[in-house]
Design an enzyme around this catalytic site. Sequence first.
Site, short mmCIF file in Angstrom:
data_model
loop_
_atom_site.label_atom_id
_atom_site.label_comp_id
_atom_site.label_asym_id
_atom_site.label_seq_id
_atom_site.Cartn_x
_atom_site.Cartn_y
_atom_site.Cartn_z
N GLU A 114 0.79 -1.21 0.00
CA GLU A 114 0.03 -0.10 -0.09
C GLU A 114 0.98 1.51 0.04
O GLU A 114 0.39 2.34 -0.64
CB GLU A 114 -0.94 0.16 1.25
CG GLU A 114 -1.99 -1.20 1.23
CD GLU A 114 -2.95 -1.01 0.19
OE1 GLU A 114 -3.03 0.25 -0.62
OE2 GLU A 114 -3.79 -1.93 0.03
N SER A 120 -31.75 -18.43 -27.63
CA SER A 120 -32.92 -18.08 -28.37
C SER A 120 -33.53 -16.76 -27.86
O SER A 120 -34.50 -16.05 -28.51
CB SER A 120 -33.66 -18.88 -28.98
OG SER A 120 -33.13 -19.83 -29.75
#
Length: 637
Positions: free
Chosen positions: A91, A371
């Site tokens: 960090e 579909s």
Amino acid sequence: MNKQTILRIAKYISICFLTVFIAAIMLGGGLFLYYVSNAPALSESKLVATTSSKIYDNNDELIADLGSERRVNAQANEIPTDLVNAIVSIEDHRFFNHRGIDTIRILGATLRNLRGGGGLQGASTLTQQLIKLTYFSTSTSDQTLSRKAQEAWLAVQLEQKATKQEILTYYINKVYMSNGNYGMQTAAQSYYGKDLKDLSIPQLALLAGMPQAPNQYDPYSHPEAAQERRNLVLSEMKGQGYITAEQYEKAINTPITDGLQSLKSANSYPPYMDNYLKEVIDQVEQETGYNLLTTGMEVYTNVDSKVQQRLWDIYNTDEYVNYPDDELQVASTIVDVTDGKVIAQLGARHQSSNVSFGINQAVETNRDWGSTMKPITDYAPALEYGVYDSTASIVHDSPYNYPGTSTPVYNWDKSYFGNITLQYALQQSRNVPAVETLEKVGLDRAKTFLNGLGIDYPSIHYANAISSNTTESDKKYGASSEKMAAAYAAFANGGIYPKPMYINKIVFSDGSSKEFSDSGTRAMKETTAYMMTDMMKTVLAYGTGRGAYLPWLPQAGKTGTSNYTDDEIENYIKNTGYVAPDEMFVGYTRKYSMAVWTGYSNRLTPIVGDGFYVAAKVYRSMMTYLSEDDHPGDWTM
């Protein structure tokens, strides 16, 4: 030009530059002072505490109190050095050398952002991250100069008032660590059954890497991503000299599951709400930039608790649907067609009560909707753009290749019906007319039409006439039950597309509030929507969707089935019968739209036999419950 003249010009230019420089400093300083004058005051109570967020359903009944589940704070002398080293490695490399802001990091981030055209990202120190978690939004859109100035100002102030050890302790106890755990000590006890001081280097590296995206790096739900993140932390630790090459090799070869114990439920809400709450959290952050897991607020949602409970019962009992086995999965979303309010959503059957905010298949776009794409990709655009002028227009169901190729388009039964009406082609879900219709519409126009319904592809192909397959399926592209329910809602709502909405109001901790709604956007003409509904009514009455038919309820919809490739059938499936990886149903009434996906978590486990009827039966059971006492009526023009 003599030497004296040159010196005068140089002096003049220097004075100009100096004047501009001083003016810029004064202007910047004045602007900075103006920005920081509105900064919140530092408060140790805010740095220490995480206020819970209360979540309510659409009847203002409390359904969850998030943030109050688990918190075991670590004392400074209980935090192991290896954890500190892991955190600063990933960090903030220079955490122990700066005083709240890191000028070297700012310059580096500025150069990177100038090259990449980005915003004010990548320069935050660990102290600034703590300030952001405590006071500000994490939204990218909120990373303004004003916010950055206030963040930096408070970080410098905090560094003057607190020691580095105290700042690290605040951070370690503040961060969210997934699965209802707040703070790394809480996570250590929940995941490993140990205190932080008793964890190994790879275990500490995992915890150190989680705060940036706790749910994404959850070792239970996403072990591969968690391991990749852990190994990155370990690599940074080695690069910074905190661990030796030998320790690094041993750590990265440690399984991510090493020491993990079974999760115990920490949820303050019923398991059937977990998927919905995950989307609430995401939408709150999208709309406000705030993480409700670390920022106290009251969120009023659109979930109907009774409908959500019934959906859970439909999934998890045999009272409504006879499932072929316990492994067949279901994911569905129900929206109000007039305003897009998501009244219920569930991503799987037999969900574990021990996992919080895990994968929600209801919003994932990694499966093929087959579909069910035909109405929105082919036929609605064809009517909208005048390719066909009525539902009785004649289309061709005869041998045909994908445009520009020698690859034939097959119907599911490998036969052809010849010249048929548009309505009959949709009712019987014929593939050839669908692909030919998309060719007539054109890929660009079809993509534009789909965008108006909230569906996108990185690039659209003729195969998308009968499939939602896409090279990128990261929720942005392709189809999901959420996207399909909202898209079909436009047919039910006279052509108006409503954005899916999980939240309707937020009351923030300072008493201010914000309401959220979507009035919808016109995606197609009203006549197009009406003709599509008229055709899809016959899908339920006479076509492939008869399993969802209710004679007393005006409704419309479409079935969908995806396919395996020939290679998959030959090498993996090895089943000579009719099989498929996915079976779907999307349908709607004048009031609600519902999309249902069914399939197995492992795509290569095929749906067979009665499994093909599950999607329609889930839809039918839910629509019966929603409509039997609140008949929505029929559509009129």
